[in-house]
Design a protein around this motif. Structure first.
Motif, PDB file in Angstrom:
ATOM      1  N   ARG A  92      35.832 102.681  77.237  1.00  0.00           N
ATOM      2  CA  ARG A  92      37.078 101.912  77.341  1.00  0.00           C
ATOM      3  C   ARG A  92      37.094 101.069  78.615  1.00  0.00           C
ATOM      4  O   ARG A  92      37.556  99.918  78.602  1.00  0.00           O
ATOM      5  N   ALA A  93      36.578 101.625  79.712  1.00  0.00           N
ATOM      6  CA  ALA A  93      36.523 100.871  80.968  1.00  0.00           C
ATOM      7  C   ALA A  93      35.613  99.662  80.820  1.00  0.00           C
ATOM      8  O   ALA A  93      35.921  98.572  81.336  1.00  0.00           O
ATOM      9  N   PHE A  94      34.509  99.816  80.095  1.00  0.00           N
ATOM     10  CA  PHE A  94      33.597  98.687  79.891  1.00  0.00           C
ATOM     11  C   PHE A  94      34.264  97.591  79.062  1.00  0.00           C
ATOM     12  O   PHE A  94      34.162  96.399  79.390  1.00  0.00           O
ATOM     13  N   VAL A  95      34.923  97.984  77.992  1.00  0.00           N
ATOM     14  CA  VAL A  95      35.595  96.996  77.137  1.00  0.00           C
ATOM     15  C   VAL A  95      36.643  96.231  77.940  1.00  0.00           C
ATOM     16  O   VAL A  95      36.747  94.996  77.843  1.00  0.00           O
ATOM     17  N   ASP A  96      37.414  96.943  78.740  1.00  0.00           N
ATOM     18  CA  ASP A  96      38.429  96.281  79.563  1.00  0.00           C
ATOM     19  C   ASP A  96      37.791  95.311  80.543  1.00  0.00           C
ATOM     20  O   ASP A  96      38.315  94.209  80.782  1.00  0.00           O
ATOM     21  N   ARG A 137      38.964  96.462  69.110  1.00  0.00           N
ATOM     22  CA  ARG A 137      39.892  95.697  68.266  1.00  0.00           C
ATOM     23  C   ARG A 137      41.186  95.394  69.021  1.00  0.00           C
ATOM     24  O   ARG A 137      41.699  94.272  68.978  1.00  0.00           O
ATOM     25  N   ASP A 138      41.703  96.387  69.714  1.00  0.00           N
ATOM     26  CA  ASP A 138      42.961  96.222  70.435  1.00  0.00           C
ATOM     27  C   ASP A 138      42.827  95.267  71.621  1.00  0.00           C
ATOM     28  O   ASP A 138      43.833  94.699  72.068  1.00  0.00           O
ATOM     29  N   SER A 139      41.608  95.100  72.124  1.00  0.00           N
ATOM     30  CA  SER A 139      41.397  94.237  73.296  1.00  0.00           C
ATOM     31  C   SER A 139      41.553  92.763  72.979  1.00  0.00           C
ATOM     32  O   SER A 139      41.773  91.944  73.875  1.00  0.00           O
ATOM     33  N   GLY A 140      41.427  92.413  71.698  1.00  0.00           N
ATOM     34  CA  GLY A 140      41.487  91.011  71.302  1.00  0.00           C
ATOM     35  C   GLY A 140      40.160  90.283  71.392  1.00  0.00           C
ATOM     36  O   GLY A 140      40.073  89.102  71.029  1.00  0.00           O
ATOM     37  N   LEU A 141      39.112  90.968  71.859  1.00  0.00           N
ATOM     38  CA  LEU A 141      37.795  90.338  71.953  1.00  0.00           C
ATOM     39  C   LEU A 141      37.192  90.124  70.560  1.00  0.00           C
ATOM     40  O   LEU A 141      37.249  91.028  69.720  1.00  0.00           O
ATOM     41  N   PRO A 142      36.618  88.956  70.309  1.00  0.00           N
ATOM     42  CA  PRO A 142      35.835  88.808  69.081  1.00  0.00           C
ATOM     43  C   PRO A 142      34.688  89.823  69.108  1.00  0.00           C
ATOM     44  O   PRO A 142      34.093  90.063  70.157  1.00  0.00           O
ATOM     45  N   PHE A 143      34.372  90.421  67.963  1.00  0.00           N
ATOM     46  CA  PHE A 143      33.402  91.519  67.974  1.00  0.00           C
ATOM     47  C   PHE A 143      32.548  91.525  66.723  1.00  0.00           C
ATOM     48  O   PHE A 143      32.870  90.914  65.704  1.00  0.00           O
ATOM     49  N   THR A 144      31.436  92.255  66.835  1.00  0.00           N
ATOM     50  CA  THR A 144      30.630  92.672  65.692  1.00  0.00           C
ATOM     51  C   THR A 144      30.230  94.114  65.957  1.00  0.00           C
ATOM     52  O   THR A 144      29.817  94.456  67.064  1.00  0.00           O
ATOM     53  N   PHE A 145      30.367  94.968  64.942  1.00  0.00           N
ATOM     54  CA  PHE A 145      29.988  96.366  65.082  1.00  0.00           C
ATOM     55  C   PHE A 145      28.708  96.626  64.284  1.00  0.00           C
ATOM     56  O   PHE A 145      28.630  96.292  63.094  1.00  0.00           O
ATOM     57  N   LEU A 146      27.734  97.213  64.944  1.00  0.00           N
ATOM     58  CA  LEU A 146      26.491  97.627  64.293  1.00  0.00           C
ATOM     59  C   LEU A 146      26.486  99.155  64.246  1.00  0.00           C
ATOM     60  O   LEU A 146      26.278  99.817  65.263  1.00  0.00           O
ATOM     61  N   ARG A 147      26.741  99.691  63.076  1.00  0.00           N
ATOM     62  CA  ARG A 147      26.845 101.143  62.924  1.00  0.00           C
ATOM     63  C   ARG A 147      25.491 101.720  62.487  1.00  0.00           C
ATOM     64  O   ARG A 147      25.158 101.744  61.307  1.00  0.00           O
ATOM     65  N   ASP A 148      24.745 102.208  63.460  1.00  0.00           N
ATOM     66  CA  ASP A 148      23.419 102.754  63.192  1.00  0.00           C
ATOM     67  C   ASP A 148      23.506 104.151  62.616  1.00  0.00           C
ATOM     68  O   ASP A 148      24.317 104.968  63.062  1.00  0.00           O
ATOM     69  N   SER A 149      22.611 104.459  61.698  1.00  0.00           N
ATOM     70  CA  SER A 149      22.416 105.833  61.277  1.00  0.00           C
ATOM     71  C   SER A 149      21.597 106.546  62.359  1.00  0.00           C
ATOM     72  O   SER A 149      21.310 105.973  63.423  1.00  0.00           O
ATOM     73  N   HIS A 163      32.838 106.974  68.742  1.00  0.00           N
ATOM     74  CA  HIS A 163      32.469 105.595  68.390  1.00  0.00           C
ATOM     75  C   HIS A 163      33.635 104.904  67.685  1.00  0.00           C
ATOM     76  O   HIS A 163      33.915 103.719  67.941  1.00  0.00           O
ATOM     77  N   TRP A 164      34.312 105.622  66.805  1.00  0.00           N
ATOM     78  CA  TRP A 164      35.466 105.032  66.113  1.00  0.00           C
ATOM     79  C   TRP A 164      36.548 104.665  67.132  1.00  0.00           C
ATOM     80  O   TRP A 164      37.138 103.569  67.059  1.00  0.00           O
ATOM     81  N   ALA A 165      36.818 105.557  68.085  1.00  0.00           N
ATOM     82  CA  ALA A 165      37.843 105.281  69.101  1.00  0.00           C
ATOM     83  C   ALA A 165      37.449 104.078  69.950  1.00  0.00           C
ATOM     84  O   ALA A 165      38.306 103.275  70.343  1.00  0.00           O
ATOM     85  N   THR A 166      36.146 103.944  70.223  1.00  0.00           N
ATOM     86  CA  THR A 166      35.676 102.768  70.970  1.00  0.00           C
ATOM     87  C   THR A 166      35.894 101.504  70.157  1.00  0.00           C
ATOM     88  O   THR A 166      36.361 100.481  70.684  1.00  0.00           O
ATOM     89  N   GLU A 167      35.556 101.552  68.879  1.00  0.00           N
ATOM     90  CA  GLU A 167      35.792 100.398  68.013  1.00  0.00           C
ATOM     91  C   GLU A 167      37.266 100.001  68.033  1.00  0.00           C
ATOM     92  O   GLU A 167      37.605  98.798  68.110  1.00  0.00           O
ATOM     93  N   GLN A 168      38.151 100.983  67.954  1.00  0.00           N
ATOM     94  CA  GLN A 168      39.579 100.676  67.951  1.00  0.00           C
ATOM     95  C   GLN A 168      40.001 100.019  69.264  1.00  0.00           C
ATOM     96  O   GLN A 168      40.830  99.106  69.270  1.00  0.00           O
ATOM     97  N   HIS A 169      39.435 100.487  70.369  1.00  0.00           N
ATOM     98  CA  HIS A 169      39.783  99.892  71.663  1.00  0.00           C
ATOM     99  C   HIS A 169      39.295  98.446  71.733  1.00  0.00           C
ATOM    100  O   HIS A 169      39.983  97.584  72.295  1.00  0.00           O
TER     101      HIS A 169
END
Length: 278
Positions: free
Chosen positions: A83-87, A125-137, A117-123
């Motif tokens: 979360r600190a990194f996203v901010d 999304r909430d940040s307003g940053l354009p994003f792409t998520f790569l969900r690795d197995s 990882h899901w909580a990071t994705e949500q953060h």
């Protein structure tokens, strides 16, 4: 001048991606906790910063356009660091964040770290940053290390299947996204291998390709916790280890997607091909 920030450049995945971007002529800022360990690449500069240090991260991300966000090493405070990194990326004015997430990321995922990882994705999304998520197995490269010194893979995976993915395939897919991020804005890609294998099949493949006898022992949950007691690891980490196998047993890692061939233009690497080249 537009440039890409590449995190995790000293790691197995981030290093692969950084090398591919350099080969494509991309201007990069390589961020690591230890800049001295960052590989020397064309058109790349190294900066020391830690995810948990917002000021250092803001400086490292200053004026960045696209940012590759490789998830932090596993720790009890990993989500706080994410979360600190996203901010910091938001505050630095980054224009696109490409996050290395996990297949099946969900608040109810059996694999405990997939919830982070899901909580990071949500953060993000909430940040307003354009994003792409790569969900690795799971990384196919790491499956051989599941076998102990006695050649036995132990875990409560039952006869569940996992479509483990090669790190080189992930790196190719991530590079394709980073070279044209706007074409992938808002997208979530499941990155898997081309086949879903049981751990019996993983063991058989390792035996066939390495000449070493590898077998799989499907532990009970109680046996799994007991057999890992000797590592003296913190509870959250042991739970993460055990829940990896439980996610396989639950069928949560068996899905096979076409994202690797769609993004890279080449078929995914089979596990047999991978271990045959190790």
């Amino acid at each position: 001048m537009a440039f890409t920030v590449t995190t995790g450049a000293t790691g197995r995945l981030g290093g692969r991606i950084a090398a591919r971007l350099a080969a494509a002529g991309v201007e990069q800022r390589l961020v690591s906790r230890n800049a001295g360990r960052v590989p020397s690449l064309d058109r790349a500069t190294a900066v020391s910063a830690d995810y948990g240090d917002p000021e250092a991260m803001r400086r490292a991300l200053d004026k960045a356009t696209t940012v590759l966000f490789v998830s932090a090493s596993e720790s009890a405070d990993r989500l706080d660091r994410h979360r600190a990194f996203v901010d910091a990326a938001r505050d630095a004015g980054a224009t696109h964040l490409v996050y290395i997430s996990f297949y099946g990321a969900s608040p109810s995922a059996t694999f405990t770290l997939a919830r982070d990882h899901w909580a990071t994705e949500q953060h993000i999304r909430d940040s307003g940053l354009p994003f792409t998520f790569l969900r690795d197995s799971l990384y196919a490269d790491f499956l051989p290390s599941m076998a102990g010194d006695d050649g036995v893979i132990r875990g409560p995976a039952g006869q569940g299947r996992v479509a483990a993915v090669a790190q080189d395939d992930i790196a190719d897919a991530a590079t394709a996204v980073l070279l044209d991020p706007s074409a992938h804005e808002g997208a979530t890609y499941d990155l898997t291998g081309p086949q879903a294998l049981t751990l019996d099949e993983v063991a058989a493949t390792l035996s066939r390709t390495t000449g070493r006898t590898i077998t799989y022992h499907p532990e009970t949950v109680e046996e799994a916790y007991e057999s890992r007691r000797s590592y003296d690891a913190p509870g959250w980490q042991v739970e993460a280890w055990v829940s990896t196998y439980l996610a396989i047993a639950a069928g949560e890692l068996e899905g096979v997607s076409d994202a690797i061939p769609v993004l890279t233009g080449h078929p995914g690497t089979t596990f047999e091909q991978l271990v045959g080249n190790i």
